[in-house]
Motif scaffolding. Sequence first.
Motif, PDB file in Angstrom:
ATOM      1  N   TYR A  68      47.335  80.955  16.942  1.00  0.00           N
ATOM      2  CA  TYR A  68      46.725  80.139  15.891  1.00  0.00           C
ATOM      3  C   TYR A  68      46.448  80.972  14.643  1.00  0.00           C
ATOM      4  O   TYR A  68      46.894  80.647  13.546  1.00  0.00           O
ATOM      5  N   ALA A  69      45.734  82.076  14.844  1.00  0.00           N
ATOM      6  CA  ALA A  69      45.375  82.943  13.716  1.00  0.00           C
ATOM      7  C   ALA A  69      46.628  83.502  13.046  1.00  0.00           C
ATOM      8  O   ALA A  69      46.708  83.575  11.815  1.00  0.00           O
ATOM      9  N   ARG A  70      47.628  83.857  13.865  1.00  0.00           N
ATOM     10  CA  ARG A  70      48.848  84.447  13.310  1.00  0.00           C
ATOM     11  C   ARG A  70      49.578  83.429  12.434  1.00  0.00           C
ATOM     12  O   ARG A  70      50.015  83.730  11.340  1.00  0.00           O
ATOM     13  N   LYS A  71      49.659  82.200  12.948  1.00  0.00           N
ATOM     14  CA  LYS A  71      50.358  81.138  12.216  1.00  0.00           C
ATOM     15  C   LYS A  71      49.646  80.868  10.888  1.00  0.00           C
ATOM     16  O   LYS A  71      50.275  80.757   9.844  1.00  0.00           O
ATOM     17  N   ILE A  72      48.323  80.741  10.938  1.00  0.00           N
ATOM     18  CA  ILE A  72      47.565  80.452   9.720  1.00  0.00           C
ATOM     19  C   ILE A  72      47.754  81.560   8.700  1.00  0.00           C
ATOM     20  O   ILE A  72      47.995  81.307   7.524  1.00  0.00           O
ATOM     21  N   ALA A  77      49.730  83.502   3.636  1.00  0.00           N
ATOM     22  CA  ALA A  77      50.488  84.511   2.892  1.00  0.00           C
ATOM     23  C   ALA A  77      51.559  83.843   2.044  1.00  0.00           C
ATOM     24  O   ALA A  77      51.761  84.185   0.877  1.00  0.00           O
ATOM     25  N   HIS A  78      52.221  82.846   2.632  1.00  0.00           N
ATOM     26  CA  HIS A  78      53.254  82.145   1.883  1.00  0.00           C
ATOM     27  C   HIS A  78      52.661  81.415   0.688  1.00  0.00           C
ATOM     28  O   HIS A  78      53.182  81.477  -0.415  1.00  0.00           O
ATOM     29  N   LEU A 237      44.825  72.566   0.398  1.00  0.00           N
ATOM     30  CA  LEU A 237      45.323  73.057   1.679  1.00  0.00           C
ATOM     31  C   LEU A 237      44.905  74.493   1.908  1.00  0.00           C
ATOM     32  O   LEU A 237      44.467  74.872   2.991  1.00  0.00           O
ATOM     33  N   LEU A 238      45.018  75.297   0.838  1.00  0.00           N
ATOM     34  CA  LEU A 238      44.650  76.707   0.935  1.00  0.00           C
ATOM     35  C   LEU A 238      43.180  76.845   1.303  1.00  0.00           C
ATOM     36  O   LEU A 238      42.812  77.629   2.178  1.00  0.00           O
ATOM     37  N   GLN A 239      42.359  76.021   0.659  1.00  0.00           N
ATOM     38  CA  GLN A 239      40.923  76.028   0.930  1.00  0.00           C
ATOM     39  C   GLN A 239      40.645  75.774   2.415  1.00  0.00           C
ATOM     40  O   GLN A 239      39.920  76.522   3.076  1.00  0.00           O
ATOM     41  N   GLY A 240      41.266  74.699   2.921  1.00  0.00           N
ATOM     42  CA  GLY A 240      41.066  74.336   4.330  1.00  0.00           C
ATOM     43  C   GLY A 240      41.580  75.404   5.266  1.00  0.00           C
ATOM     44  O   GLY A 240      40.928  75.747   6.258  1.00  0.00           O
ATOM     45  N   LEU A 241      42.747  75.946   4.933  1.00  0.00           N
ATOM     46  CA  LEU A 241      43.358  76.949   5.811  1.00  0.00           C
ATOM     47  C   LEU A 241      42.535  78.232   5.844  1.00  0.00           C
ATOM     48  O   LEU A 241      42.347  78.828   6.895  1.00  0.00           O
TER      49      LEU A 241
END
Lengths: 311, 151
Positions: A68-72, A77-78, A237-241
């Motif tokens: 989960y953490a890796r995916k986020i 980063a993208h 989206l960035l905020q939520g992520l």
Amino acid sequence: MPYQTRWKRLLNLLKHQLCGNLIMGASREIRQKIGTIKSTQKITRAMQMVAASKMRKAQDRMNAARPYARKILDVIAHLANAHPEYQHPFMEVRDISRAGYIVISTDRGLCGALNVNVMRDVVKELKDWEQKKVQTGLCLVGSKADLFFRRYHLNVMAKAMHIGDAVGVKDLIGAVKVMTDAYRKREIDALFIASNTFVNTMVQRPTIQQLLPIASTATEFKTRVWDYIYEPNAKDLLQGLLTRYLEAQVYAAVIENYACEQASRMLSMRNATDNAGHVIDGLRLVYNKARQAVITNEIAEIVGGAQAINQ
Amino acid sequence: MENHQTAAAFEKQLRVDIVSAERSIFSGIAKMVVVAGEEGELGILPGHSQLLTRIKPGEVRVVKAEGGEEMYYVSGGFLEVQPYLASILADTVIRGTDIDEERALEAKSHAEKVLSEKSKKDKEYAAALIELTRAIAQLKIARKLHDQAKK
């Protein structure tokens, strides 16, 4: 070996207590003492085994939390890379005039020096900040941290206690939000997390990591030619992520600390069991001697009596 | 994961990973995945262009490659789509600005309670704690003895 000296000291103490009235009725007392230590040993052995099985489960959960953490992080980063014009406050580096710490501890004791190690490191850093005239704020997770920091008059901003064995993200959201909100409102300019890292069953290392500001990962990633379609928009989206990323980080640290707790408890309970064994062995020796002394005494009396009759 | 993706691409299939912060919920090859995106229902097929969206609380339906369907309930989260990979970053708890705020307040009030208690002597607190643990232990033993007596 400090442990060895400790059990030897206990043994000597017990011997001293018992040898005062060694001759008569002492054997019964020694037997009772052995019984007491045996039941203590039973408890420590049970705790050791429980900790071992809990540790294994905790390790599984540690591994389960990783993707989960890796995916986020990958997605963040993208996003950060594709939209350099939008700088999120979490990524902005400021001069530190106030520092925040999330201190993770266990809820229960009997787990060796685990908590003390973390607290020592935190206190050291807090002192460093104090010298630099930087204020600090704390967020405490686990009741041991609460008990420890009660002694100091510090600014405790949030607490999460009695989270128990089955800790979930929901138990931590509140505490994390207090800290991230403080960061957003510029009440703190950096956020650190202090917890134990699970090296292996025998070794747990106290570590302090920086959570905020998030180090820019932009350089690590090659520029990609494509971009996402965003719904609703990149900023939201960035905020939520980012929020979820931080929560996932804290959650991972809590889980890892929990695994450390169990490993450490397993080890210290094994030591306790071994020490109880040594004490029992020592006491049994004393017991046998006492019994032998009684028998010898009786024989001497009988022989003495018989001789008196014969004369 | 990259390996799986290329393998899936070769087969023109979609790899689906549903993960939450606490565990991996589903991982496998699918023909299609249906998700309630924030701006409408989405049916993702292999070869979909890259997409990032928030998802609404609701069900996620995975039509598996080997046949059959799997349904999961997610209480929110994010969906990231690459041509042959769909990752769902699921929330395990219901989220909302109000609810999160409530949780934050709870954490704060926990902290403030200490501040008011701080005026009391710390020794008193420690003594009370020891007293309490002792009382609990005694109660436990008493209960055990009581049970034994009954038998």
